[in-house]
Each structure stands twice: as C-alpha cells, then as structure tokens.
Write an enzyme that holds these catalytic residues in place. Structure first.
Site, PDB file in Angstrom:
ATOM      1  N   ASP A   2       5.199  63.857  20.666  1.00  0.00           N
ATOM      2  CA  ASP A   2       5.151  64.582  19.395  1.00  0.00           C
ATOM      3  C   ASP A   2       5.949  65.884  19.462  1.00  0.00           C
ATOM      4  O   ASP A   2       5.997  66.542  20.506  1.00  0.00           O
ATOM      5  CB  ASP A   2       3.685  64.886  19.055  1.00  0.00           C
ATOM      6  CG  ASP A   2       3.479  65.220  17.602  1.00  0.00           C
ATOM      7  OD1 ASP A   2       4.345  64.869  16.780  1.00  0.00           O
ATOM      8  OD2 ASP A   2       2.448  65.841  17.282  1.00  0.00           O
ATOM      9  N   ASN A  39       4.295  55.993   9.768  1.00  0.00           N
ATOM     10  CA  ASN A  39       5.676  56.498   9.711  1.00  0.00           C
ATOM     11  C   ASN A  39       6.606  55.556   8.955  1.00  0.00           C
ATOM     12  O   ASN A  39       7.660  55.984   8.458  1.00  0.00           O
ATOM     13  CB  ASN A  39       6.241  56.699  11.110  1.00  0.00           C
ATOM     14  CG  ASN A  39       5.549  57.791  11.895  1.00  0.00           C
ATOM     15  OD1 ASN A  39       5.524  57.749  13.125  1.00  0.00           O
ATOM     16  ND2 ASN A  39       4.972  58.780  11.232  1.00  0.00           N
TER      17      ASN A  39
END
Length: 258
Positions: A35, A84
């Site tokens: 991330d 996503n």
C-alpha cells in the site's frame, strides 16, 4: 558523507535484528498489502501515479529475496482488490499492465519462485488474464524459492463465496443433492476450494503506508494471523522494516483463540 554514515548505521542495525531473530519463531506464510504507491509518487513530486506503481513493482523482487533469506515458505502479495476493478479504465488498465509485468519478471528464467495468480481473474481484461496465466504456468515445478501468490482482482468475501460455489458444483457433479450437501458441509470444504492451491493459513499480515485495516485481505486464512502495520509507503519499504515485522511477530504469544 551523511549518506555513508546512515548506511553504516543501518547495516549495524540489520545485523542486530538478524541476531535477535536467531532461534525465534518465524511466520511460514506472510500476507503483505503493498500500500502507498500513489501517495509515494505524490510525496516524491511525481505527477504520474503509474511511476509509483512501477516503483512498487520493483520493490517486489527485493522483498522476495528478503523472504528467501529469512526462509519464509509462502507469501501472498495483495496487488489489486476486486474493489479496485471499479476504478476508471484510464487508471485501472495501466496498473494491471504493471502487475502483469511484475509477474512476468518473477517468472523469468533464473528466478526461484513458483508463482500463482489468485483472485477473480475472469474479471480482468482477457489479455491481462492470459499474460498472468502464461507467466505463472512457466513457474510451476520450481523448488527452493518462497511460494508466491499474487492476489489480483482479489476480495476475501468474494473468495469465500466462490469457494462455496465451487464446493457445491463439485458435490453436484458427483451426483449429490442439496440436502446432503447442507448436512455434510464443513469448514474444510471452504478451505479446499479457496483460490490458492497452497491452502496454508496466514501467520503474519503486513500492511505498509500507515493504514490500519485489512480490507478483506485473506479473510478466511487470517483468522489467527498476527498483524503488523508499517508507516512506510511500499516503494520505500526496506529490509530493516521487514526484519522489524519479523521481530514483532517473534515476540508475540499466539493463542489461536484459546
């Protein structure tokens, strides 16, 4: 001069961490959430977020070498969630291309890692899914390196739903009826039909960038996992950060719900 001093101090600190880990428990399966790529690019003054993803992709090979050195058996890299996939195509497609490039690099001759792509690959663009399948197929049979699962189009809840569907389909194909399925259905049926062929529960989950949530990652496999949150953005993640995570894990008392 300052950089040389910092490098020397880091080297000493790493040796200390390695000594501290000697004889201590180590995780066999690490799940890592890569991330902070876009935020890293912004922090670095880079306008194109794709450069952040490329920097993050380059870090993957370093990370796997560290895992080999630490004798970690199995790693799951969370690279793209099913959520996503709702991003605009102009954002999503370049990211998927970069992920495919990373997997192809892992599959290159001379690398030791057996690689599997796990997730709802049918939701990816057909060409990208084909690239992933071709690259990972070339790694099957490799021995000696850390087993690598690349989570792409992955969601923990979706994985459980897909596992139940797969178990039900298997039962039906063998001539069983729904009442029998309900009566005999166990947790083992779900474990057997998860995306990864390795079927190992996660011991440690690491998330970079300072975010402190799991976002559905390895939802079934992480029931008793230890969790380590690291403030560093993924492209800046260092071997020191990795060893700190291993040290944190080694000092915890795992209770497994008892």
């Amino acid at each position: 001069m300052r950089a040389k001093v910092r490098a020397a101090l880091d080297a000493l600190y790493m040796k200390r961490l390695v000594r501290e880990l000697e004889g201590r428990p180590r995780p066999q399966h690490i799940g890592i959430m890569l991330d902070g790529n876009r935020r890293w690019a912004k922090m670095s003054g880079i306008d194109d977020p794709r450069e952040g993803y490329r920097a993050g992709g380059a870090k993957v090979l370093d990370f796997l070498r560290w895992c080999d050195s630490a004798q970690i058996e199995h790693v799951t890299l969370f690279m793209l969630s099913d959520d996503n996939l709702a991003r605009p195509e102009e954002q999503l497609n370049p990211l998927i291309d970069i992920i495919a490039e990373v997997v192809e690099q892992l599959a290159a001759p001379g690398n030791p890692w057996p690689v599997e792509a796990v997730g709802a690959l049918d939701l990816l663009p057909a060409e990208s899914a084909s690239r992933l399948k071709t690259a990972t197929a070339a790694t099957q049979g490799r021995k000696g390196g850390t087993k690598v699962d690349v989570a792409v189009g992955y969601g923990g809840r979706r994985e459980i739903v897909d596992a139940v569907r797969s178990a039900l389909t298997e039962h039906s194909s063998q001539g069983g009826d729904i009442d029998e399925f309900i009566e005999t259905f166990t947790m083992e049926h779900i474990s057997k039909h998860l995306y990864s062929k390795t079927r190992s529960e996660s011991d440690l989950i690491i998330r970079t960038s300072g975010e402190q949530r799991l976002s559905g990652f390895l939802l079934w496999q992480s029931a008793y996992a230890e969790v380590h949150f690291c403030e560093t953005y993924w492209p800046d993640f260092r071997e020191i950060d990795f060893l700190r995570a291993l040290r944190s894990y080694s000092l915890r008392e795992r209770r497994y719900g008892r």
